[in-house]
Design a protein around this motif. Structure first.
Motif, PDB file in Angstrom:
ATOM      1  N   GLU A 198       0.813  -1.213   0.000  1.00  0.00           N
ATOM      2  CA  GLU A 198       0.000   0.000   0.000  1.00  0.00           C
ATOM      3  C   GLU A 198       0.844   1.258   0.000  1.00  0.00           C
ATOM      4  OE1 GLU A 198      -2.854  -0.113   3.111  1.00  0.00           O
ATOM      5  OE2 GLU A 198      -3.847  -1.923   2.372  1.00  0.00           O
ATOM      6  N   ALA A 199       1.953   1.250   0.729  1.00  0.00           N
ATOM      7  CA  ALA A 199       2.822   2.426   0.764  1.00  0.00           C
ATOM      8  C   ALA A 199       3.413   2.694  -0.614  1.00  0.00           C
ATOM      9  CB  ALA A 199       3.926   2.234   1.794  1.00  0.00           C
ATOM     10  N   ARG A 202       0.786   4.166  -2.857  1.00  0.00           N
ATOM     11  CA  ARG A 202       0.524   5.582  -2.602  1.00  0.00           C
ATOM     12  C   ARG A 202       1.577   6.455  -3.274  1.00  0.00           C
ATOM     13  NH1 ARG A 202      -0.986   3.686   2.572  1.00  0.00           N
ATOM     14  NH2 ARG A 202       1.083   4.161   3.411  1.00  0.00           N
ATOM     15  N   ARG A 203       2.827   6.015  -3.237  1.00  0.00           N
ATOM     16  CA  ARG A 203       3.873   6.792  -3.910  1.00  0.00           C
ATOM     17  C   ARG A 203       3.665   6.773  -5.417  1.00  0.00           C
ATOM     18  NH1 ARG A 203       9.674   5.099  -1.726  1.00  0.00           N
ATOM     19  NH2 ARG A 203       8.660   3.327  -0.729  1.00  0.00           N
ATOM     20  N   GLU A 205       0.915   6.787  -6.921  1.00  0.00           N
ATOM     21  CA  GLU A 205      -0.177   7.694  -7.267  1.00  0.00           C
ATOM     22  C   GLU A 205       0.292   9.122  -7.513  1.00  0.00           C
ATOM     23  OE1 GLU A 205      -2.892   7.320  -4.059  1.00  0.00           O
ATOM     24  OE2 GLU A 205      -3.657   5.343  -4.690  1.00  0.00           O
ATOM     25  N   THR A 206       1.506   9.446  -7.089  1.00  0.00           N
ATOM     26  CA  THR A 206       2.028  10.803  -7.310  1.00  0.00           C
ATOM     27  C   THR A 206       2.517  11.006  -8.738  1.00  0.00           C
ATOM     28  OG1 THR A 206       4.309  10.250  -6.651  1.00  0.00           O
ATOM     29  CG2 THR A 206       2.784  10.886  -4.899  1.00  0.00           C
TER      30      THR A 206
END
Length: 270
Positions: A198-199, A202-203, A205-206
């Motif tokens: 998940e981490a 999330r990165r 997604e940037t």
């Protein structure tokens, strides 16, 4: 050429076998663009030597007394991340063609994984490749990792093509993972949900859509030149995209970017 006679690439050798170090030293010192800056016989001494010499490249054995090569690699790059030393490129060398060593080495931040019986010219080209931003891995290990789908299962990457300058992988090493081929959409295979980090997601997604597209092509093993040809972009534009990808993903190099892409599920196995 990455170095020249007046400013050669500085290499530190870390191996518990003196004869192995002597052999590597002879090969490296025979080149006008390289020099052996220091040697160490165990991981602890190796870390101290790297701290003192701040080399461009470290050739790191895996099995050593006191601290093994994987932990030494992590500690050295930790010192670099904290600003205590300049960041070296690390190539892990081992007698054992072991997939787990390769995975741990790359996850630990190494830019390459080679066997000690690698041909001298391949070793020298590998040193130049990692300094230029690329990454290298023993071809037998690469093939097994792909065939066994260990890379997506363990969230570990392998070497990509050259970085900024479009430097190709040296002869005798594999550009990874070229076998994926196909279009960008073909490479984006969804792994099982429990494999996703998940981490990492999330990165990911940037990134902009174009940056995600470039990252997938990096994971296919394409160099900057090849990415430019595929996406009809100028090389400076591709280099800018790659730089932004590394910055946004908070990773050290292309290898770590591919590792994160697997962990996040952007690319997967067969």
């Amino acid at each position: 050429m990455s170095g020249h006679a007046s400013n050669p690439l500085r290499v530190v050798l870390v191996d518990d076998q003196a004869l192995v170090r002597a052999g590597f030293a002879m090969v490296i010192d025979s080149q006008p663009d390289m020099t052996v800056a220091g040697q160490a016989g165990d991981g602890v001494t190796g870390i101290d030597t790297v701290r003192q010499e701040e080399p461009d490249v470290v050739l790191m054995d895996v099995r050593m007394p006191r601290v093994d090569g994987i932990e030494a690699t992590e500690q050295i790059l930790g010192l670099a991340d904290s600003g205590q030393i300049r960041t070296p490129k690390i190539i892990v060398l081992t007698t054992f063609d072991d997939d787990e060593y390769a995975l741990h080495a790359l996850r630990g931040g190494a830019s390459g994984f080679l066997l000690k019986d690698t041909l001298p010219e391949v070793l020298l080209d590998s040193i130049r490749t990692v300094v230029d931003g690329g990454a290298v891995i023993a071809p037998t290990t690469t093939r097994r990792l792909l065939d066994n789908e260990l890379l997506p299962r363990l969230g570990a990457g392998g070497p990509t093509g050259g970085a900024g300058g479009g430097h190709d992988s040296p002869a005798g090493t594999d550009s990874w993972p070229a076998e994926t081929g196909g279009s960008t959409s073909d490479a984006a295979v969804d792994p099982p949900p429990n494999l996703l980090d998940e981490a990492a997601a999330r990165r990911l997604e940037t990134l902009t859509p174009r940056e995600r597209e470039v990252l997938v092509l990096i994971a296919q093993g394409l160099s900057n030149t090849e990415i430019g040809q595929r996406l009809f972009l100028a090389q400076p534009t591709v280099k800018t995209h790659v730089g932004r990808i590394l910055m946004k993903l908070q990773v050290r190099d292309r290898v770590q970017a591919v590792v994160l892409a697997y962990e996040a599920g952007l690319v997967g196995g067969h």
